[in-house]
Enzyme design. Structure first.
Site, short mmCIF file in Angstrom:
data_model
loop_
_atom_site.label_atom_id
_atom_site.label_comp_id
_atom_site.label_asym_id
_atom_site.label_seq_id
_atom_site.Cartn_x
_atom_site.Cartn_y
_atom_site.Cartn_z
N PRO A 90 78.50 90.83 -7.31
CA PRO A 90 77.32 91.06 -6.51
C PRO A 90 76.66 89.80 -6.01
O PRO A 90 76.41 88.88 -6.77
CB PRO A 90 76.39 91.70 -7.51
CG PRO A 90 76.74 91.03 -8.80
CD PRO A 90 78.08 90.41 -8.65
N GLU A 91 76.37 89.79 -4.76
CA GLU A 91 75.42 88.82 -4.25
C GLU A 91 74.14 89.61 -3.99
O GLU A 91 74.04 90.77 -4.37
CB GLU A 91 75.97 88.14 -2.99
CG GLU A 91 77.26 87.38 -3.30
CD GLU A 91 77.84 86.65 -2.11
OE1 GLU A 91 77.06 86.05 -1.35
OE2 GLU A 91 79.06 86.67 -1.94
#
Length: 270
Positions: A2-3
């Site tokens: 995840p960003e």
DNA sequence: ACGTGTACCTGCACGC
DNA sequence: TGCGTGCAGGTACACG
């Protein structure tokens, strides 16, 4: 996984547990990034009063003055399901209002959960030295110029440093540098003010668009309902080595910077 | 003080 | 089919 856009998508999916009560807890005996001795039972019988995000951290406030800090690491995934049938790599789960389950699955175990007192959250060592949110007004060219002027490292590595700006990971920095036509290899010091402005605009534009599309599902990212994001369809350089540049038709190159892959076009990013 | 390299962990795609 | 290699969305720390 995840960003920032992916974590924000998960946060929005967690709104369904707002004002609901944690009625039961499961914790595997596997160590996540932190030790498994953290007592997540402290939140049983309390209610969810707020669900926030800081950088790539999910922050869930409970009614008993406790707060859960959750990070998804590289491969963490949160899903909401009617039943909890334990799968490999499920590491914790909350039963909500005695009916549905929030389940955290993380094969690589780089993620974590921690429980702290709500008013002590900013003392947590993982939250202590965070730069501005990329979509906030604090992330502007005056701020960034000051920081970059003192740095000799390359611009790509600098922008992935959470003390410079939070949430910008390997996908979105590659995309943002392509969008602003700046080479990831450039030394920070050499960026001119107008290039810094371009880069900031590209980061803001791309992060905002990715949130709108529910993030990027590169390999295993899914939202809390098990749905995929759509932004991966719009990626212009990430993971496109040896393919044609969409802007100038040259071949996209892959280089390693600080141990991470960078993708860029030699002939139109300077 | 800053920059670089490494460690943490599993799974998957690839080539032989 | 099987095995070895390299790679993956992140972060902190130990070195120079």
């Amino acid at each position: 996984m995840p960003e920032l856009p992916e974590v924000e998508t998960v946060r929005r999916g967690l709104e369904v547990i707002r004002n609901k009560k944690i009625t039961e807890i499961f914790r595997s005996n596997k160590k996540l990034r932190f030790d498994s001795t953290i007592d997540i039972k402290k939140i049983v019988n309390s209610e969810v009063i707020d669900i926030k995000r800081k950088a790539r951290y999910l922050i869930i406030d409970f009614s008993n003055n406790k707060t859960a800090i959750i990070h998804l690491g590289m491969s963490g995934r949160i899903s909401i399901k009617d039943q909890f049938i334990k799968l490999k790599h499920d590491h914790f789960a909350f039963k909500i209002n005695n009916q549905e389950w929030l389940i955290y699955n993380d094969p690589r175990r780089f993620g974590f959960i921690d429980i702290v007192k709500t008013d002590k959250i900013d003392d947590h060592k993982m939250l202590a030295r965070l730069g501005p949110e990329p979509l906030s007004d604090n992330f502007n060219s005056n701020y960034l110029s000051k920081i970059l002027n003192n740095k000799t490292i390359n611009i790509k590595t600098a922008m992935m440093d959470n003390s410079v700006v939070v949430g910008v990971g390997n996908i979105y920095i590659n995309e943002s540098l392509f969008d602003s036509a700046i080479s990831p290899l450039r030394s920070c010091k050499t960026l001119k003010k107008n290039e810094i402005e371009k880069l900031i605009n590209s980061i803001k534009k791309i992060i905002a668009e990715a949130i709108k599309l529910g993030g990027s599902s590169i390999s295993d990212y899914q939202n809390t309902k098990g749905e995929f994001g759509y932004f991966q369809n719009l990626l212009k350089v990430y993971d496109r080595s040896n393919q044609d540049c969409y802007r100038c038709n040259a071949k996209i190159e892959r280089v390693i910077q600080n141990g991470r892959s960078s993708f860029y076009c030699k002939s139109c990013q300077f």
